[in-house]
Motif scaffolding. Structure first.
Motif, short mmCIF file in Angstrom:
data_model
loop_
_atom_site.label_atom_id
_atom_site.label_comp_id
_atom_site.label_asym_id
_atom_site.label_seq_id
_atom_site.Cartn_x
_atom_site.Cartn_y
_atom_site.Cartn_z
N GLU A 105 0.98 -1.21 -0.07
CA GLU A 105 0.19 0.07 -0.12
C GLU A 105 0.79 1.17 -0.02
N ALA A 107 0.47 5.04 1.39
CA ALA A 107 0.01 5.70 2.40
C ALA A 107 0.28 7.28 2.30
N ARG A 118 -4.81 5.66 1.93
CA ARG A 118 -4.26 4.60 1.20
C ARG A 118 -4.50 4.16 -0.16
#
Length: 381
Positions: A105, A107, A118
């Motif tokens: 991910e 973020a 995210r």
């Protein structure tokens, strides 16, 4: 000390956070292999792609929000692959990292708090990054050993601190406080890569999330210097600090370390100095900031020295400048050595450092930080 972030999140919580995101756009292709444009704002995090090939990944970050932000590449369990903190409003930053094939991910954390906004990222390929210079593998192995050594050395130091607190010995506890932090401060990016440990051990009062109990070094620092008392609560906090740092010690060997994470970590250590130590905010009650300052610089210099053989081959002018600026900062810090106060771990209390001297320290940190920001790109040329 980074701004606090909630500890490891469950899959359900992560999914909920992702579902709640609005205004996040995703395109189907990067600007080039491994290049991702990241546009951060106060409530959005736009990425130009959701998929890149394994190997070198470059985030070209622009903060269009009204607050400083932090951008991270995260594993699914919230461990940090690479990050850049304190990206100011209206500023840009290029973050270079190395990633293996898998699910990640990206973020953006406006205000550098909470889980952040995210975007999912898939890294494709054969399961590992491209082969790299064996000298870099050697550097990674040596840095991993260094990080473990620092963690191992921290435990007896923090146990000495905790024993003094438990005995109710205010002077002994004050004298043991700064030495107990040295190993942590030298390798703080490694500690921060485990998202749940730093909030428990190194959060300042102004970094607390709503409802978060204040634990760790700085809660004890306030009691020892401002409140000038040791009670049952402080004894419990000291025991918990030992437990939490032993957890960190056990995990250090499992940290994800790459040449670029070493280089980015060195820059993050300089950012820690610039945003916490130079300002006097980090150890605001004890004024032991210069001890932490030196440890941050030593940790950054260790990572640089291990990467230098490859960086010098790829960019000799850069390493020449880095050698010069590290030497200048080291020499300047030496001028602030003092043995007058045992609690200061060999340095002048920071509340005795003049405005002009703080400016001189700040200028020296900035002069080093600028070329250091180029180290990651130099080692992967």
């Amino acid at each position: 000390m980074r701004a606090v972030r909630v500890s490891f999140v469950t899959a359900a919580a992560t999914a909920a956070a992702l579902t709640a995101v609005t205004g996040c756009t995703e395109k189907s292709a990067a600007d080039g292999d491994g290049v991702i444009q990241v546009t951060a704002a106060d409530s959005t995090c736009e990425t130009s792609t959701t998929s890149v090939p394994a190997g070198q990944v470059t985030l070209k970050i622009a903060n269009k929000g009204s607050r400083a932000t932090e951008v991270e590449i995260l594993f699914p369990d919230d461990r940090i692959v690479s990050e850049k903190e304190n990206i100011g409003p209206g500023t840009k930053y290029t973050l270079t990292a190395e990633v293996k094939a898998g699910a990640y991910e990206i973020a953006c954390r406006p205000g550098m708090k909470g889980l952040g906004v995210r975007q999912k990222l898939t890294v494709t390929g054969g399961g590992k990054a491209a082969a790299r210079d064996p000298k870099l593998d050697k550097a990674v192995a040596a840095y991993r050993e260094y990080a473990q050594e620092q963690a191992d050395a921290t435990i007896p130091a923090v146990e000495t601190f905790a024993k003094a607190v438990d005995a109710g010995d205010l002077e002994a506890a004050r004298n043991a406080y700064a030495p107990s932090r040295v190993g942590w401060e030298r390798t703080e990016p490694i500690a921060e890569s485990f998202g749940d440990i730093d909030p428990k051990t190194d959060t300042r009062a102004d970094g607390l999330e709503k409802g978060q109990k204040w634990t760790g070094w700085h809660a004890l620092e306030k009691a020892l210097w401002q409140d000038k008392k040791i009670g049952a609560e402080q004894k419990t906090l000291a025991a918990q600090l030992v437990t939490d740092l032993k957890d960190w010690q056990r995990r250090v060997g499992r940290a994800e370390i790459t040449p670029t994470s070493m280089a980015n970590g060195a820059k993050e250590l300089l950012d820690e100095v610039a945003t916490g130590k130079v300002t006097g905010e980090e150890d605001r009650y004890s004024h032991t900031d210069l001890s932490d300052f030196r440890a941050n610089v030593e940790g950054a210099q260790k990572a640089y020295e291990l990467l230098k053989p490859v960086a010098a081959k790829n960019d000799a002018a850069l390493t020449t400048e880095l050698d010069k600026q590290f030497a200048a900062l080291d020499a300047l810090l030496d001028t602030h050595r003092s043995t007058d106060d045992a609690a200061q771990n060999g340095y002048t209390a920071y509340d005795k450092v003049t405005k002009e001297q703080r400016k001189e320290l700040s200028d020296a940190v900035n002069a080093l930080a600028e070329p250091l920001s180029k180290l990651a790109a130099a080692v992967v040329k």
